[in-house]
Design a protein around this motif. Structure first.
Motif, mmCIF file in Angstrom:
data_model
loop_
_atom_site.group_PDB
_atom_site.id
_atom_site.type_symbol
_atom_site.label_atom_id
_atom_site.label_comp_id
_atom_site.label_asym_id
_atom_site.label_seq_id
_atom_site.Cartn_x
_atom_site.Cartn_y
_atom_site.Cartn_z
ATOM 1 N N SER A 104 23.095 39.674 -13.067
ATOM 2 C CA SER A 104 21.980 40.431 -12.516
ATOM 3 C C SER A 104 21.664 39.991 -11.099
ATOM 4 O O SER A 104 22.141 38.963 -10.616
ATOM 5 C CB SER A 104 20.740 40.271 -13.402
ATOM 6 O OG SER A 104 20.329 38.905 -13.443
ATOM 7 N N ILE A 105 20.834 40.790 -10.434
ATOM 8 C CA ILE A 105 20.341 40.513 -9.092
ATOM 9 C C ILE A 105 18.832 40.323 -9.173
ATOM 10 O O ILE A 105 18.125 41.135 -9.775
ATOM 11 C CB ILE A 105 20.663 41.664 -8.128
ATOM 12 C CG1 ILE A 105 22.178 41.803 -7.929
ATOM 13 C CG2 ILE A 105 19.971 41.463 -6.787
ATOM 14 C CD1 ILE A 105 22.564 43.014 -7.102
ATOM 15 N N VAL A 141 29.054 44.049 -7.446
ATOM 16 C CA VAL A 141 28.525 43.800 -8.790
ATOM 17 C C VAL A 141 29.594 43.898 -9.866
ATOM 18 O O VAL A 141 29.336 43.546 -11.022
ATOM 19 C CB VAL A 141 27.373 44.770 -9.099
ATOM 20 C CG1 VAL A 141 26.213 44.546 -8.146
ATOM 21 C CG2 VAL A 141 27.833 46.228 -9.025
ATOM 22 N N ALA A 142 30.786 44.356 -9.537
ATOM 23 C CA ALA A 142 31.905 44.389 -10.477
ATOM 24 C C ALA A 142 33.176 44.073 -9.705
ATOM 25 O O ALA A 142 33.308 44.408 -8.529
ATOM 26 C CB ALA A 142 32.026 45.752 -11.158
ATOM 27 N N PHE A 146 32.595 35.685 -10.794
ATOM 28 C CA PHE A 146 31.409 34.955 -11.231
ATOM 29 C C PHE A 146 30.133 35.781 -11.134
ATOM 30 O O PHE A 146 29.057 35.268 -10.856
ATOM 31 C CB PHE A 146 31.245 33.673 -10.401
ATOM 32 C CG PHE A 146 32.453 32.780 -10.450
ATOM 33 C CD1 PHE A 146 32.801 32.122 -11.624
ATOM 34 C CD2 PHE A 146 33.254 32.617 -9.329
ATOM 35 C CE1 PHE A 146 33.923 31.306 -11.672
ATOM 36 C CE2 PHE A 146 34.368 31.800 -9.368
ATOM 37 C CZ PHE A 146 34.710 31.144 -10.545
ATOM 38 N N GLY A 147 30.233 37.070 -11.359
ATOM 39 C CA GLY A 147 29.048 37.898 -11.352
ATOM 40 C C GLY A 147 28.722 38.448 -9.973
ATOM 41 O O GLY A 147 29.463 38.242 -9.004
ATOM 42 N N PRO A 148 27.604 39.174 -9.856
ATOM 43 C CA PRO A 148 27.251 39.806 -8.579
ATOM 44 C C PRO A 148 27.158 38.793 -7.445
ATOM 45 O O PRO A 148 26.604 37.705 -7.609
ATOM 46 C CB PRO A 148 25.883 40.433 -8.875
ATOM 47 C CG PRO A 148 25.874 40.641 -10.351
ATOM 48 C CD PRO A 148 26.644 39.499 -10.926
ATOM 49 N N GLU A 149 27.708 39.155 -6.300
ATOM 50 C CA GLU A 149 27.631 38.283 -5.130
ATOM 51 C C GLU A 149 27.406 39.125 -3.879
ATOM 52 O O GLU A 149 27.939 40.227 -3.746
ATOM 53 C CB GLU A 149 28.900 37.455 -4.975
ATOM 54 C CG GLU A 149 30.166 38.243 -4.782
ATOM 55 C CD GLU A 149 31.393 37.356 -4.642
ATOM 56 O OE1 GLU A 149 32.276 37.681 -3.820
ATOM 57 O OE2 GLU A 149 31.467 36.331 -5.355
#
Length: 360
Positions: A104-105, A141-142, A146-149
């Motif tokens: 998540s963000i 986000v995809a 390691f997830g959203p960056e």
């Protein structure tokens, strides 16, 4: 809802993957909404519902990937959560929906708006734009381990989002800075380096609506001519933006949503599909001096579509009788012999800004 005799669907947006293989929307009504994936390859399209134990909120966003999975963006309290949905289970177990949480963000500050950007050209990554008073951040986000960056931070308030190449490196955004809106190019391969893209007049509001990487055709809305007009230019060309008189009546409200691909070096022959302000459909080419208005199909989804390289426009629709349908249209007349413009130069690390356009 019916407008000018045309039934307009009021469902959530319908998004088509960059390669045209899949599409996704938030189907259902009221408090019973669920993601739905459409498969567009093959002889006929078909839809697969992807419901989970709880219905989705009406403001959730969905985006299809080229591998058939559907990205969903949900608002969870103050966070923005992302997950991948996919069909699973066999015939005996019945249809099931698998879910892969991506993270998540947590926006910094209040009033930050997070929205998904259009499908990335490579079909595997997905990006979101977070916009606040202090500036904007592009998040991947995809497609990250390691997830959203965050991949780019841009000063000013940004909107829109148009991919300029086939690799997903160059992204155009409409940036408002010091009270003036100008489209800029963001190079995600250079840490979010920002360069001017549209500079039509010093104080004009110049927005990029759509781009075709094959031909370099750009569809633009600007008030440089003295009022909001639709115009077109060519990425990397020394020629100015042109504002055809045939588009003047609809220039303030028409939205281009599909461009015919595969027209390398011939941007003036690209077919362009327009959703008009009254919900109608129109077809146009830069080499044409008139706009062809057509009746939109009943149940047209989100005013979207996909234009094939063969010159056929495919429009998605859903009705009680046909819950998953595609209508194919061909332009009413063949285009005139092309007037060849100067060749589009080889792809550069950054787009070359268009020159200033005359007001007449």
């Amino acid at each position: 809802m019916t407008v000018c005799g045309i039934e307009i669907t009021t469902t959530a947006p319908f998004t088509i993957a960059a390669d045209g293989s899949y599409a996704a929307r938030l189907a259902g009504h009221g408090d019973a909404r669920y993601p739905e994936r459409w498969t567009l390859t093959g002889p006929e399209p078909y839809a697969v519902p992807l419901p989970l134990a709880q219905p989705e909120e009406a403001d959730s966003e969905v985006l299809p990937l080229a591998d058939g999975r559907v990205l969903i963006h949900r608002r969870v309290a103050e966070r923005h959560a992302f997950a991948l949905l996919y069909p699973t289970g066999g015939a005996a177990a019945g249809p099931r929906t698998g879910q892969l949480e991506l993270g998540s963000i947590q926006p910094e500050g209040e009033g930050v708006r997070v929205t998904l950007l259009p499908p990335a050209p490579d079909g595997h990554g997905a990006f979101a734009l977070a916009v606040g008073d202090a500036g904007a951040t592009v998040w991947q986000v995809a497609g990250t381990p390691f997830g959203p960056e965050p991949v780019a931070r841009i000063p000013g308030r940004c909107s829109g989002g148009v991919w300029l190449d086939r690799t997903g490196r160059l992204l155009a955004l409409d940036r408002e800075l010091h009270g003036v809106v100008k489209a800029v190019a963001v190079d995600l391969g250079r840490g979010g380096e920002v360069s001017p893209l549209l500079q039509i007049a010093e104080g004009s509001a110049d927005r990029l609506l759509l781009a075709d990487p094959d031909s370099g055709l750009l569809l633009i809305r600007s008030d440089a001519p003295g009022e909001q007009r639709l115009g077109w230019g060519v990425l990397g060309s020394a020629r100015p933006v042109r504002f055809p008189e045939c588009l003047r009546a609809d220039g303030a409200t028409a939205t281009p949503f599909a461009v015919q691909p595969g027209q390398a070096l011939m941007p003036e022959t690209c077919g362009v599909a327009l959703r008009l302000g009254d919900g109608a459909l129109a077809l146009w080419r830069p080499c044409d001096r008139h706009v062809f208005r057509l009746g939109a199909p009943v149940g047209w989804l989100g005013g979207t579509g996909l234009w094939s390289a063969q010159g056929r426009l495919h429009l998605p629709y859903a009705t009680a009788e046909v819950p998953c349908g595609i209508l194919g249209l061909t332009p009413p007349v063949a285009p005139p012999p092309p007037v060849r413009l100067e060749p589009v130069p080889a792809p550069a690390p950054r787009p070359v800004p268009l020159q200033q356009a005359p007001l007449r």
